[in-house]
Write a protein that holds these residues in place. Sequence first.
Motif, PDB file in Angstrom:
ATOM      1  N   ILE A  51     -10.224   2.616   7.137  1.00  0.00           N
ATOM      2  CA  ILE A  51      -9.474   1.780   8.058  1.00  0.00           C
ATOM      3  C   ILE A  51      -8.929   0.594   7.267  1.00  0.00           C
ATOM      4  CG2 ILE A  51      -9.524   0.498  10.222  1.00  0.00           C
ATOM      5  CD1 ILE A  51     -10.266   3.456  10.495  1.00  0.00           C
ATOM      6  N   PRO A  52      -7.612   0.463   7.111  1.00  0.00           N
ATOM      7  CA  PRO A  52      -7.074  -0.618   6.280  1.00  0.00           C
ATOM      8  C   PRO A  52      -7.278  -1.988   6.926  1.00  0.00           C
ATOM      9  CG  PRO A  52      -5.292   0.530   7.400  1.00  0.00           C
ATOM     10  CD  PRO A  52      -6.550   1.314   7.695  1.00  0.00           C
ATOM     11  N   LYS A  53      -7.356  -3.009   6.072  1.00  0.00           N
ATOM     12  CA  LYS A  53      -7.442  -4.381   6.563  1.00  0.00           C
ATOM     13  C   LYS A  53      -6.222  -4.665   7.440  1.00  0.00           C
ATOM     14  CE  LYS A  53      -9.852  -6.134   2.451  1.00  0.00           C
ATOM     15  NZ  LYS A  53     -11.052  -6.739   3.031  1.00  0.00           N
ATOM     16  N   SER A  54      -6.450  -5.382   8.537  1.00  0.00           N
ATOM     17  CA  SER A  54      -5.384  -5.604   9.502  1.00  0.00           C
ATOM     18  C   SER A  54      -5.489  -6.995  10.096  1.00  0.00           C
ATOM     19  CB  SER A  54      -5.458  -4.552  10.622  1.00  0.00           C
ATOM     20  OG  SER A  54      -4.579  -4.862  11.672  1.00  0.00           O
ATOM     21  N   GLY A  74       1.415  -9.749  13.505  1.00  0.00           N
ATOM     22  CA  GLY A  74       0.400 -10.122  12.540  1.00  0.00           C
ATOM     23  C   GLY A  74       0.612  -9.363  11.251  1.00  0.00           C
ATOM     24  N   TYR A  75       0.188  -9.944  10.147  1.00  0.00           N
ATOM     25  CA  TYR A  75       0.350  -9.304   8.850  1.00  0.00           C
ATOM     26  C   TYR A  75      -0.937  -9.472   8.059  1.00  0.00           C
ATOM     27  CZ  TYR A  75       0.833 -14.036   7.000  1.00  0.00           C
ATOM     28  OH  TYR A  75       0.588 -15.346   6.661  1.00  0.00           O
ATOM     29  N   GLU A 118      -6.079 -11.657  -1.056  1.00  0.00           N
ATOM     30  CA  GLU A 118      -5.667 -11.162   0.246  1.00  0.00           C
ATOM     31  C   GLU A 118      -5.311 -12.325   1.157  1.00  0.00           C
ATOM     32  OE1 GLU A 118      -9.276  -9.631   2.551  1.00  0.00           O
ATOM     33  OE2 GLU A 118     -10.011  -9.636   0.478  1.00  0.00           O
ATOM     34  N   VAL A 119      -4.357 -12.084   2.048  1.00  0.00           N
ATOM     35  CA  VAL A 119      -3.944 -13.113   3.002  1.00  0.00           C
ATOM     36  C   VAL A 119      -3.426 -12.427   4.257  1.00  0.00           C
ATOM     37  CG1 VAL A 119      -1.602 -13.241   2.044  1.00  0.00           C
ATOM     38  CG2 VAL A 119      -2.523 -15.177   3.333  1.00  0.00           C
ATOM     39  N   GLY A 120      -3.747 -12.998   5.387  1.00  0.00           N
ATOM     40  CA  GLY A 120      -3.278 -12.465   6.661  1.00  0.00           C
ATOM     41  C   GLY A 120      -3.053 -13.583   7.646  1.00  0.00           C
ATOM     42  N   GLY A 121      -2.277 -13.304   8.684  1.00  0.00           N
ATOM     43  CA  GLY A 121      -2.038 -14.335   9.670  1.00  0.00           C
ATOM     44  C   GLY A 121      -1.067 -13.883  10.737  1.00  0.00           C
ATOM     45  N   ASN A 137      -6.290  -0.511 -13.104  1.00  0.00           N
ATOM     46  CA  ASN A 137      -6.178  -0.191 -11.683  1.00  0.00           C
ATOM     47  C   ASN A 137      -5.315  -1.249 -11.011  1.00  0.00           C
ATOM     48  OD1 ASN A 137      -6.948   1.674  -9.777  1.00  0.00           O
ATOM     49  ND2 ASN A 137      -8.739   0.542  -9.123  1.00  0.00           N
ATOM     50  N   THR A 138      -4.317  -0.835 -10.248  1.00  0.00           N
ATOM     51  CA  THR A 138      -3.504  -1.762  -9.461  1.00  0.00           C
ATOM     52  C   THR A 138      -3.384  -1.232  -8.041  1.00  0.00           C
ATOM     53  OG1 THR A 138      -2.215  -2.433 -11.406  1.00  0.00           O
ATOM     54  CG2 THR A 138      -1.271  -2.905  -9.241  1.00  0.00           C
ATOM     55  N   ILE A 139      -3.716  -2.065  -7.065  1.00  0.00           N
ATOM     56  CA  ILE A 139      -3.637  -1.694  -5.652  1.00  0.00           C
ATOM     57  C   ILE A 139      -2.854  -2.770  -4.908  1.00  0.00           C
ATOM     58  CG2 ILE A 139      -4.915  -1.156  -3.549  1.00  0.00           C
ATOM     59  CD1 ILE A 139      -7.335  -0.547  -5.380  1.00  0.00           C
ATOM     60  N   LEU A 140      -1.854  -2.357  -4.160  1.00  0.00           N
ATOM     61  CA  LEU A 140      -1.095  -3.246  -3.293  1.00  0.00           C
ATOM     62  C   LEU A 140      -1.066  -2.633  -1.901  1.00  0.00           C
ATOM     63  CD1 LEU A 140       1.955  -3.994  -5.645  1.00  0.00           C
ATOM     64  CD2 LEU A 140      -0.041  -5.452  -5.267  1.00  0.00           C
ATOM     65  N   GLN A 141      -1.460  -3.409  -0.906  1.00  0.00           N
ATOM     66  CA  GLN A 141      -1.518  -2.879   0.455  1.00  0.00           C
ATOM     67  C   GLN A 141      -1.022  -3.932   1.439  1.00  0.00           C
ATOM     68  OE1 GLN A 141      -4.937  -0.443   2.097  1.00  0.00           O
ATOM     69  NE2 GLN A 141      -5.243  -2.297   3.307  1.00  0.00           N
ATOM     70  N   GLY A 142      -0.252  -3.480   2.409  1.00  0.00           N
ATOM     71  CA  GLY A 142       0.218  -4.367   3.457  1.00  0.00           C
ATOM     72  C   GLY A 142       0.152  -3.681   4.806  1.00  0.00           C
ATOM     73  N   THR A 143      -0.294  -4.397   5.822  1.00  0.00           N
ATOM     74  CA  THR A 143      -0.303  -3.878   7.188  1.00  0.00           C
ATOM     75  C   THR A 143       0.363  -4.907   8.094  1.00  0.00           C
ATOM     76  OG1 THR A 143      -2.478  -4.824   7.691  1.00  0.00           O
ATOM     77  CG2 THR A 143      -2.436  -2.599   6.817  1.00  0.00           C
ATOM     78  N   PHE A 144       1.098  -4.406   9.070  1.00  0.00           N
ATOM     79  CA  PHE A 144       1.824  -5.260  10.001  1.00  0.00           C
ATOM     80  C   PHE A 144       1.622  -4.726  11.417  1.00  0.00           C
ATOM     81  CE2 PHE A 144       3.836  -5.323   5.897  1.00  0.00           C
ATOM     82  CZ  PHE A 144       4.065  -6.660   5.657  1.00  0.00           C
TER      83      PHE A 144
END
Length: 817
Positions: A183-186, A230-231, A217-220, A251-258
């Motif tokens: 379950i991705p961060k949201s 929300g992002y 990581e940053v969300g808001g 290792n490089t990981i980039l993830q975004g949820t909206f």
Amino acid sequence: MAWGFCNQSGARVPRTALGVLIAALTLGFPAWGAEDATRPDEPASDEVVELETFVAEDRAEDDIGILPTEPMDAVFGFDKTLLETPRSATSITIETIEQYGITEIDDFVVLSPGSFTQSFFGVSGSLDLRGTSGENYFNGVRRLDNPGNYATPIGAADRVDIVRGPASVIYGPSKIGGYMNFIPKSARAETGQFLPSPTGAVAFTGGSWSKSILTAEVGGPGQLGERPFGYYLFGEVEDSDSFYDNTDTENTILQGTFNMDLSERARIAFGGMYHDFKSNQVAGWNRLTQALIDDGTYTTGLAMPLDADGDGAISHQEYNAANGGDGMFAFVFDPAGVEGPVSFGPDFALDPATVGVARLDGDQVLVAPDDTLENEDLILYADVIMAVNEKWTVTNKLYYESYENLNENAYGFSQFADSWVIEDQLIIQFSDEFEAMQLDVLFSPSVRYTDFEHANDFVNENFDRRDLTGPSTARDLRLLATRIDDDYTEFSTGDYTIFGLALLADLDFDMGLNILLGARYDAIDMDSSQPGDKTLFGSDIDASAKEDPFSWTASLSYTTPFGLVPYVTASKQTTVVVGQGANMQAETVRDGQTVASSELLELGVKGSFLDGQLFMQAIYYEQERTDFSAQAIVTNQVSDTEGFEFELRWLASRNLTLTAAYTNIEVTNLSTLDGGGRFSFLGAEDLPDTDPTHFYGGTAAGFVTLTTNPKALRTGVPENIISLSAIYNFHNGLQLFGSVIDVDSAYSSFSRSVKLPAYTLVNAGAKYDLGQWSFTITAKNLTDERYFRANFPNLFGAAIVLPELPRHYQASVAYKF
């Protein structure tokens, strides 16, 4: 368990590592850290009131989500908690992962029963669940196959759900073992509310062997016109060395949820993940003997030179020209029945002038400097959720994933994969309350299209030519097909489409009875081609096939008035047999060997006690992968598994959190049992009357009968595993945590010629929170236990084994805002 001394209260304390952990936590702190309830300055008449106040203050807070109270739709698609779900599963939050210093999926064994994983050449791609290879899901959709193409990242997850046994009909065809759902961060909580203000963290983790991982990581919340959204953004960069020679990881990981509300009744969730992984596989030790396991005694010696043209590598043609044209592969039927030495060609022998004995260290492994494992993966997804009215909800899940993979190993294996998948699920849910019953129904048509190109090269894969006490040279380095784009063993290009129609109904009666019924129909259309000019021995093959399998599931459970929930689940599920690149071989499509099924019977009991502070589950199961002709030796084998699983999560007090897990398992290789034996590589212990230096220069293999393994049991899987863990929170910023895993001995190969010792693994650490800062240090394998994991025991287990990591440390510092 051995019992020894008594403490001051007279309680007997266990001397074993497991017992010492329990004793230290339960007897070493008064009342498990509770404050003294006696208050002499208060009048006696207030004693009852003070006790009530104490109980309220002492109630444990589940700060890291150790108790599985959140809805877990990864099993059946319904918003049921784990207690209400009639299947064996474990839910692990990112807070729990960080607390225990878990850095790879193999570490989940401390919290999840049935998840002990054999080595896939040292790469943690997917868990073995119930003794067979599992799968990975992302936000409820099955990912492209990853048995060992790259190390599956876990830091970008908000939660990982581990489901044991085949997936429910709502999710489509799956493997028998089970799966992990990430379950991705949201920015949207389970309550449906967005984060009220920007929040995030920056962390650095360092450790033994120059471990170096930086995450941010940053969300808001946000506003688009009148619509709130929300992002959440996450990034990770790793540049680490390794305990093993010639091994490092980038290792490089980039993830975004909206997440955005489209209206009062409709919302959308979309995002993606990019993962670039570069490292190498680790086969481990070669020239395996019992003496090598027991005390590190290793047979040295250089193989005879075969590089006739002097280009620095041995081609297939040069291998095949050896021994007068007989090649470097020798087949021995029933090695257990062979009396006396076996004769091999002269080129099989090691150079006699170089043969000797040495003591091998665990970091001296079968990896050459130019070995590489590279994988670039991209995930995109979009979910639209619409509440039509109080009874009807419509969800559409759109998912896309692609990867490009390159895997090269000097001893003679290489592969590439270029595959992608797109899946769309339409889920229509109806919910209504009737007299004495709640009804929920899911109806889901879906389509999944997979396009693949994959090739591998494993003929003349020779593990024993390399002398691990020295560097890789032209005597052991094979010319790899991926470097000349020719001479592949297998090459497949094509696609397959799965059209599915699923129906699932959940009937929840007020009296405590719950009935869950489901069915699924799939129409599978497959096309695969093999270009003969690219393969070493093959010819052109073009194949097409269609299958229309049917799956079903049925569960019955009852919630008792005293907290126990017994259940029974039976199911039949379709599985699609694919390779390491999500590919179908043209031969298997032509011969009708790509679609099979599995059957599950699971009996369990779950419970929630002590006002919800203790959760437990105990499960007995039998599951069978049917259809002997449809299997992949590496990724999807025919098997029958029987076992018992137990899990406990307990907030024992305001200070103390405890977990426990137990696994008992027996896996039978059904096709091996039916055929009276199986093909396997051979090692020195399989031919005890033959000097192994006479064949270490080539590959000895054979048909291993049931003589040494009459029940055809899968080896490398310990029969019993016990794990305990504890967290002690002093509520002054300091937390201590530790875990103990006790693992039975296991045989390294199907022939049972080499036995790997039992071991007890102890991990411990401390975390200190200071305002917005947190500091964590973790020691793994604290007692420096010497232990091993089998590496493909059915096929390669007599020739190679993976020595595991010695004592090591990691420390992290994080700033949260």
